[in-house]
Design a protein around this motif. Sequence first.
Motif, PDB file in Angstrom:
ATOM      1  N   UNK A   3       8.006  14.484   4.847  1.00 42.76           N
ATOM      2  CA  UNK A   3       7.974  13.303   4.385  1.00 42.76           C
ATOM      3  C   UNK A   3       9.170  12.377   4.810  1.00 42.76           C
ATOM      4  N   UNK A   4      10.436  12.860   4.618  1.00 48.03           N
ATOM      5  CA  UNK A   4      11.640  12.192   4.919  1.00 48.03           C
ATOM      6  C   UNK A   4      11.934  11.682   6.388  1.00 48.03           C
ATOM      7  N   UNK A  55      -1.629  10.133   3.730  1.00 54.26           N
ATOM      8  CA  UNK A  55      -2.718  10.892   2.917  1.00 54.26           C
ATOM      9  C   UNK A  55      -2.939  12.322   3.187  1.00 54.26           C
ATOM     10  N   UNK A  58      -0.541  14.729   2.429  1.00 56.07           N
ATOM     11  CA  UNK A  58      -0.163  14.729   1.254  1.00 56.07           C
ATOM     12  C   UNK A  58       1.333  14.648   0.675  1.00 56.07           C
ATOM     13  N   UNK A  59       1.585  13.283   1.549  1.00 56.42           N
ATOM     14  CA  UNK A  59       3.208  12.915   0.961  1.00 56.42           C
ATOM     15  C   UNK A  59       2.963  12.359  -0.223  1.00 56.42           C
ATOM     16  N   UNK A  60       4.385  11.929  -0.835  1.00 57.39           N
ATOM     17  CA  UNK A  60       3.983  11.648  -2.101  1.00 57.39           C
ATOM     18  C   UNK A  60       3.199  10.281  -2.529  1.00 57.39           C
ATOM     19  N   UNK A  61       2.872  10.340  -3.912  1.00 61.39           N
ATOM     20  CA  UNK A  61       1.618   9.178  -4.331  1.00 61.39           C
ATOM     21  C   UNK A  61       2.534   7.883  -4.063  1.00 61.39           C
ATOM     22  N   UNK A  62       3.775   8.031  -4.268  1.00 64.13           N
ATOM     23  CA  UNK A  62       4.334   6.453  -4.268  1.00 64.13           C
ATOM     24  C   UNK A  62       4.462   6.005  -2.706  1.00 64.13           C
ATOM     25  N   UNK A  63       4.784   6.926  -1.807  1.00 66.03           N
ATOM     26  CA  UNK A  63       4.909   6.440  -0.489  1.00 66.03           C
ATOM     27  C   UNK A  63       3.454   5.854   0.030  1.00 66.03           C
ATOM     28  N   UNK A  64       2.335   6.787  -0.488  1.00 70.09           N
ATOM     29  CA  UNK A  64       0.857   6.342  -0.156  1.00 70.09           C
ATOM     30  C   UNK A  64       0.594   5.153  -0.683  1.00 70.09           C
ATOM     31  N   UNK A  66       2.503   2.518  -1.555  1.00 76.73           N
ATOM     32  CA  UNK A  66       3.197   1.713  -0.616  1.00 76.73           C
ATOM     33  C   UNK A  66       2.572   1.151   0.629  1.00 76.73           C
TER      34      UNK A  66
END
Lengths: 328, 232
Positions: A3-4, A55, A58-64, A66
């Motif tokens: 993700x990063x 999506x 499955x990156x973090x829900x916060x990023x999704x 945003x």
Amino acid sequence: MKQDAFEAAALPIWTDYRAMLDALENPRQRRAHAPALTSFPQLHRRLCSDYALARSRRYSPGLIAELEVLVRRGHRQLYRRRSAPLRSMLDFMALRFPRTLRRHSTVFWIAAALFFLPMIGMGIAVHQDADLVYSVLDAEQVADLESLYDPARHMPGRGGERQADTDVAMFGFYVMNNVGIGFRTFAGGLILGLGSLVILLINGLSIGAVAGHLTRLDYGATFWPFVSGHGPYELTAIAICGAAGLLLGQSLLAPGQRTRLAALRANARDAVILVGGAAILLVFAAVIEAFWSAGPAPTALKYGVGVLGWILVAVYLALAGRASDHAH
Amino acid sequence: MSPPIDTVRLHETPEGVDLALRVAGPAPRSIAYLLDIVVRLALLLVVMPLAAFSGFGTGLILLAVFGLEWLYPVAFEVRSGATPGKRLMGLMVVHDDGTPVRLPASLIRNLLRAVDFLPMLYGVGLVSMLVDRDFRRLGDLAAGTLVVYADTPPKTPKITRVEPQAPPAGLPLEAQQAILAFAERGHAISEARRIELAEILAGTVGARGGAAVALLNAWAAWLARGAPEGRG
């Protein structure tokens, strides 16, 4: 990809996109930035693909979340609908409204018949039989009416406390009352067309009763010149509102090869154009009723204006925008 | 995909992504409507002094009454997507594809209010909303519009920078998402609840108390950023 790393790689694009959105959402900046915005659709697709990637990986829900808000804001801008129907009032009245009415001429003639035939029939019947007027209006209304058009009055059509009111006050009253009736006639069509049907019939019957009753009392000399000026626009507009309502009813009763909901949506789009045009006709009628009908002009002139009005309405509705009918 | 059981409606855009529209139910919409009545009355009070100009003023007041009854919602919805009442409740009106409502659709849905209002106090509208899974009253059905919750700009949560640590192998995707969500939002809940959740998520390892929270944050860092420098 982790993700990063993904975020770091895409961040400049997201920042650009966000700035562009801010400009688009602000109507004043929208125009100023117009040339720079040609790349917006491309950027929007990139954002959509980033969102889909985020999506599916499955990156973090916060990023999704945003990214989703960014995509949603962009979607609103990219697929912003232009409101063609009422965009330019002149264009609307000159072309769109009469054309739409002609496309639905059958429904219009049905509505007109439901309105005018009972009116004429009731007018003749009341003229013959004095007591019949009480089947539509109660005694108090009849008494009001008689005082309203008593030839002894100097301002026919303005009764009781309204006698002293100015033209502007009457204009406000006519707009509120008549356009409101027009809108309700349209909305009533959603009850399987029955609401429009009933309003058309009741209005037709009571207008006919009033006209017949006053003519029988020999008050016609004050009544007819008063109503002749605005009648053409007002009565036609009520019939058009009724047609718009029947159009809604038709989509529910006889949707054809569509679902009822799809038929309703399609017909509502046309019906609202009819109502919009009718509302403008009604406002025009209110202007005439307030500033001309009760005025001191000689009777012959008032009848002349009335006849001219009917011709104008007929020519306008039958011919306006016809030359370019086939272009659409 | 089976339809979601909550009030999120997915609209697939031409780009092939699903946009979530969160439709609003009768309760917030009724409150918004009541707030709008207050605003309308306030506006009416503002024009009331015009009555001092006798006939002319009366005419203007009657025009204002007409405008407030029929055109007030249309004017606000076309301009900014929501009447003041809806705005206060965080609602907005959109076409069913998520785009902002325009004049024709707004006119349709608001003129048909006259029927939704029948027989009294929006009886028809309420029944229609309760029957329809998108809470649409008849006016919305005819216009093809939805009343949705407006975007609340999300706080951009950041995963705390701790030494990453590999989670157990074969962790299901749902569990990985839950761990990431925990790391992003854990600081917003109470200490006791945070520990409780962490102990559930770290169940297989058997970590307890504060250690479980730290462990989960480390796993989340690994999931988001990968292995620490020099390894893997």
